[in-house]
Design a protein around this motif. Structure first.
Motif, PDB file in Angstrom:
ATOM      1  N   MET A 244       0.826  -1.189   0.000  1.00  0.00           N
ATOM      2  CA  MET A 244       0.000   0.000   0.000  1.00  0.00           C
ATOM      3  C   MET A 244       0.868   1.250   0.000  1.00  0.00           C
ATOM      4  O   MET A 244       0.580   2.196  -0.706  1.00  0.00           O
ATOM      5  N   ASP A 245       1.949   1.259   0.804  1.00  0.00           N
ATOM      6  CA  ASP A 245       2.847   2.419   0.866  1.00  0.00           C
ATOM      7  C   ASP A 245       3.546   2.632  -0.484  1.00  0.00           C
ATOM      8  O   ASP A 245       3.771   3.764  -0.895  1.00  0.00           O
ATOM      9  N   LYS A 246       3.883   1.536  -1.164  1.00  0.00           N
ATOM     10  CA  LYS A 246       4.570   1.659  -2.467  1.00  0.00           C
ATOM     11  C   LYS A 246       3.651   2.296  -3.494  1.00  0.00           C
ATOM     12  O   LYS A 246       4.104   3.071  -4.339  1.00  0.00           O
ATOM     13  N   SER A 247       2.373   1.976  -3.433  1.00  0.00           N
ATOM     14  CA  SER A 247       1.447   2.541  -4.415  1.00  0.00           C
ATOM     15  C   SER A 247       1.284   4.041  -4.189  1.00  0.00           C
ATOM     16  O   SER A 247       1.173   4.800  -5.152  1.00  0.00           O
ATOM     17  N   ILE A 248       1.295   4.462  -2.895  1.00  0.00           N
ATOM     18  CA  ILE A 248       1.188   5.899  -2.607  1.00  0.00           C
ATOM     19  C   ILE A 248       2.431   6.620  -3.106  1.00  0.00           C
ATOM     20  O   ILE A 248       2.337   7.688  -3.739  1.00  0.00           O
ATOM     21  N   VAL A 249       3.580   6.019  -2.860  1.00  0.00           N
ATOM     22  CA  VAL A 249       4.829   6.624  -3.322  1.00  0.00           C
ATOM     23  C   VAL A 249       4.848   6.692  -4.849  1.00  0.00           C
ATOM     24  O   VAL A 249       5.255   7.710  -5.437  1.00  0.00           O
ATOM     25  N   ASN A 250       4.401   5.636  -5.482  1.00  0.00           N
ATOM     26  CA  ASN A 250       4.352   5.629  -6.956  1.00  0.00           C
ATOM     27  C   ASN A 250       3.419   6.721  -7.476  1.00  0.00           C
ATOM     28  O   ASN A 250       3.723   7.384  -8.474  1.00  0.00           O
ATOM     29  N   GLU A 251       2.284   6.909  -6.808  1.00  0.00           N
ATOM     30  CA  GLU A 251       1.339   7.945  -7.217  1.00  0.00           C
ATOM     31  C   GLU A 251       1.967   9.330  -7.058  1.00  0.00           C
ATOM     32  O   GLU A 251       1.809  10.195  -7.936  1.00  0.00           O
ATOM     33  N   VAL A 252       2.673   9.548  -5.952  1.00  0.00           N
ATOM     34  CA  VAL A 252       3.311  10.855  -5.738  1.00  0.00           C
ATOM     35  C   VAL A 252       4.381  11.103  -6.795  1.00  0.00           C
ATOM     36  O   VAL A 252       4.490  12.207  -7.359  1.00  0.00           O
ATOM     37  N   VAL A 253       5.182  10.063  -7.092  1.00  0.00           N
ATOM     38  CA  VAL A 253       6.240  10.210  -8.109  1.00  0.00           C
ATOM     39  C   VAL A 253       5.622  10.495  -9.474  1.00  0.00           C
ATOM     40  O   VAL A 253       6.094  11.374 -10.229  1.00  0.00           O
ATOM     41  N   SER A 254       4.572   9.798  -9.811  1.00  0.00           N
ATOM     42  CA  SER A 254       3.934  10.030 -11.118  1.00  0.00           C
ATOM     43  C   SER A 254       3.325  11.433 -11.171  1.00  0.00           C
ATOM     44  O   SER A 254       3.365  12.097 -12.213  1.00  0.00           O
ATOM     45  N   ALA A 255       2.775  11.896 -10.030  1.00  0.00           N
ATOM     46  CA  ALA A 255       2.226  13.251 -10.004  1.00  0.00           C
ATOM     47  C   ALA A 255       3.338  14.264 -10.179  1.00  0.00           C
ATOM     48  O   ALA A 255       3.171  15.275 -10.886  1.00  0.00           O
ATOM     49  N   LEU A 256       4.469  14.015  -9.535  1.00  0.00           N
ATOM     50  CA  LEU A 256       5.608  14.933  -9.685  1.00  0.00           C
ATOM     51  C   LEU A 256       6.115  14.952 -11.129  1.00  0.00           C
ATOM     52  O   LEU A 256       6.453  16.014 -11.675  1.00  0.00           O
ATOM     53  N   GLU A 257       6.162  13.813 -11.760  1.00  0.00           N
ATOM     54  CA  GLU A 257       6.613  13.751 -13.156  1.00  0.00           C
ATOM     55  C   GLU A 257       5.635  14.488 -14.074  1.00  0.00           C
ATOM     56  O   GLU A 257       6.039  15.173 -15.016  1.00  0.00           O
ATOM     57  N   ALA A 258       4.347  14.373 -13.741  1.00  0.00           N
ATOM     58  CA  ALA A 258       3.345  15.058 -14.563  1.00  0.00           C
ATOM     59  C   ALA A 258       3.487  16.563 -14.415  1.00  0.00           C
ATOM     60  O   ALA A 258       3.397  17.315 -15.396  1.00  0.00           O
ATOM     61  N   VAL A 259       3.721  17.005 -13.167  1.00  0.00           N
ATOM     62  CA  VAL A 259       3.886  18.442 -12.936  1.00  0.00           C
ATOM     63  C   VAL A 259       5.179  18.913 -13.589  1.00  0.00           C
ATOM     64  O   VAL A 259       5.251  20.013 -14.154  1.00  0.00           O
ATOM     65  N   LYS A 260       6.210  18.076 -13.515  1.00  0.00           N
ATOM     66  CA  LYS A 260       7.497  18.442 -14.107  1.00  0.00           C
ATOM     67  C   LYS A 260       7.369  18.628 -15.620  1.00  0.00           C
ATOM     68  O   LYS A 260       8.030  19.469 -16.217  1.00  0.00           O
ATOM     69  N   SER A 261       6.525  17.847 -16.201  1.00  0.00           N
ATOM     70  CA  SER A 261       6.340  17.959 -17.646  1.00  0.00           C
ATOM     71  C   SER A 261       5.669  19.278 -18.025  1.00  0.00           C
ATOM     72  O   SER A 261       5.824  19.769 -19.128  1.00  0.00           O
ATOM     73  N   TYR A 262       4.918  19.870 -17.073  1.00  0.00           N
ATOM     74  CA  TYR A 262       4.280  21.160 -17.345  1.00  0.00           C
ATOM     75  C   TYR A 262       5.250  22.309 -17.223  1.00  0.00           C
ATOM     76  O   TYR A 262       4.952  23.407 -17.643  1.00  0.00           O
ATOM     77  N   GLY A 263       6.390  22.090 -16.512  1.00  0.00           N
ATOM     78  CA  GLY A 263       7.379  23.147 -16.417  1.00  0.00           C
ATOM     79  C   GLY A 263       7.906  23.310 -15.008  1.00  0.00           C
ATOM     80  O   GLY A 263       7.379  22.764 -14.048  1.00  0.00           O
ATOM     81  N   GLN A 264       8.986  24.053 -14.915  1.00  0.00           N
ATOM     82  CA  GLN A 264       9.686  24.259 -13.653  1.00  0.00           C
ATOM     83  C   GLN A 264       8.850  24.972 -12.593  1.00  0.00           C
ATOM     84  O   GLN A 264       8.855  24.539 -11.447  1.00  0.00           O
ATOM     85  N   PRO A 265       8.158  26.055 -12.864  1.00  0.00           N
ATOM     86  CA  PRO A 265       7.429  26.756 -11.793  1.00  0.00           C
ATOM     87  C   PRO A 265       6.379  25.873 -11.141  1.00  0.00           C
ATOM     88  O   PRO A 265       6.214  25.863  -9.910  1.00  0.00           O
ATOM     89  N   GLY A 266       5.664  25.088 -11.865  1.00  0.00           N
ATOM     90  CA  GLY A 266       4.655  24.195 -11.304  1.00  0.00           C
ATOM     91  C   GLY A 266       5.291  23.132 -10.416  1.00  0.00           C
ATOM     92  O   GLY A 266       4.742  22.750  -9.371  1.00  0.00           O
ATOM     93  N   PHE A 267       6.444  22.652 -10.843  1.00  0.00           N
ATOM     94  CA  PHE A 267       7.153  21.645 -10.052  1.00  0.00           C
ATOM     95  C   PHE A 267       7.548  22.197  -8.692  1.00  0.00           C
ATOM     96  O   PHE A 267       7.355  21.556  -7.671  1.00  0.00           O
ATOM     97  N   TRP A 268       8.091  23.403  -8.694  1.00  0.00           N
ATOM     98  CA  TRP A 268       8.539  24.001  -7.418  1.00  0.00           C
ATOM     99  C   TRP A 268       7.346  24.325  -6.502  1.00  0.00           C
ATOM    100  O   TRP A 268       7.432  24.189  -5.279  1.00  0.00           O
ATOM    101  N   ILE A 269       6.267  24.722  -7.075  1.00  0.00           N
ATOM    102  CA  ILE A 269       5.069  24.999  -6.263  1.00  0.00           C
ATOM    103  C   ILE A 269       4.564  23.709  -5.615  1.00  0.00           C
ATOM    104  O   ILE A 269       4.270  23.661  -4.421  1.00  0.00           O
ATOM    105  N   LEU A 270       4.464  22.655  -6.405  1.00  0.00           N
ATOM    106  CA  LEU A 270       4.009  21.379  -5.875  1.00  0.00           C
ATOM    107  C   LEU A 270       4.989  20.838  -4.833  1.00  0.00           C
ATOM    108  O   LEU A 270       4.567  20.321  -3.783  1.00  0.00           O
TER     109      LEU A 270
END
Length: 134
Positions: A1-27
């Motif tokens: 269960m903890d791995k799935s949460i971590v995977n979700e957070v990492v995927s969310a970070l990658e998605a935000v990173k793809s939108y650009g640097q300012p969004g990544f730093w805000i998140l």
């Protein structure tokens, strides 16, 4: 269960990173603030638990001390009652001794009076005029 949460957070970070640097730093800053809030809440719980444990120990100590004080008070009360009883016994003995001395003195004086050669028996101290009223 903890791995799935971590995977979700990492995927969310990658998605935000793809939108650009300012969004990544805000998140990232929001996640850091969230982690700090969670850490503060957990710290408060730990502190409260320690305080409650200390309070329980202190309460138990007070209860133990109170029980000891009640026990000592009972012992002192018993000792006081014993002392009062002894004092009363001593007082009674002294009164009995005084009474015995008085009786002896009275017997001695009565027998001394009765042994007098001029003693003619018991005479009344009531005048003759008052005997007529009886």
């Amino acid at each position: 269960m903890d791995k799935s949460i971590v995977n979700e957070v990492v995927s969310a970070l990658e998605a935000v990173k793809s939108y650009g640097q300012p969004g990544f730093w805000i998140l990232l800053s929001i996640l850091i603030v969230l982690v700090l809030v969670i850490a503060a809440v957990m710290y408060q719980r730990i502190v409260i638990e320690r305080f409650q444990t200390a309070s329980k120990a202190t309460q138990e100590n007070f209860e133990t001390i109170a029980a000891d004080l009640r026990k000592r008070a009972l012992e002192v009360k018993k000792q006081d009652e014993g002392l009062r009883k002894r004092e009363l016994e001593v007082k009674e003995r002294k009164e009995q001794q005084v009474l015995k001395r008085s009786q002896r003195a009275l017997k001695g004086s009565v027998s001394h009076i009765m042994l007098r050669p001029d003693f003619k028996g018991m005479t009344s101290v009531v005048p003759d005029s008052s005997k007529a009223d009886l």
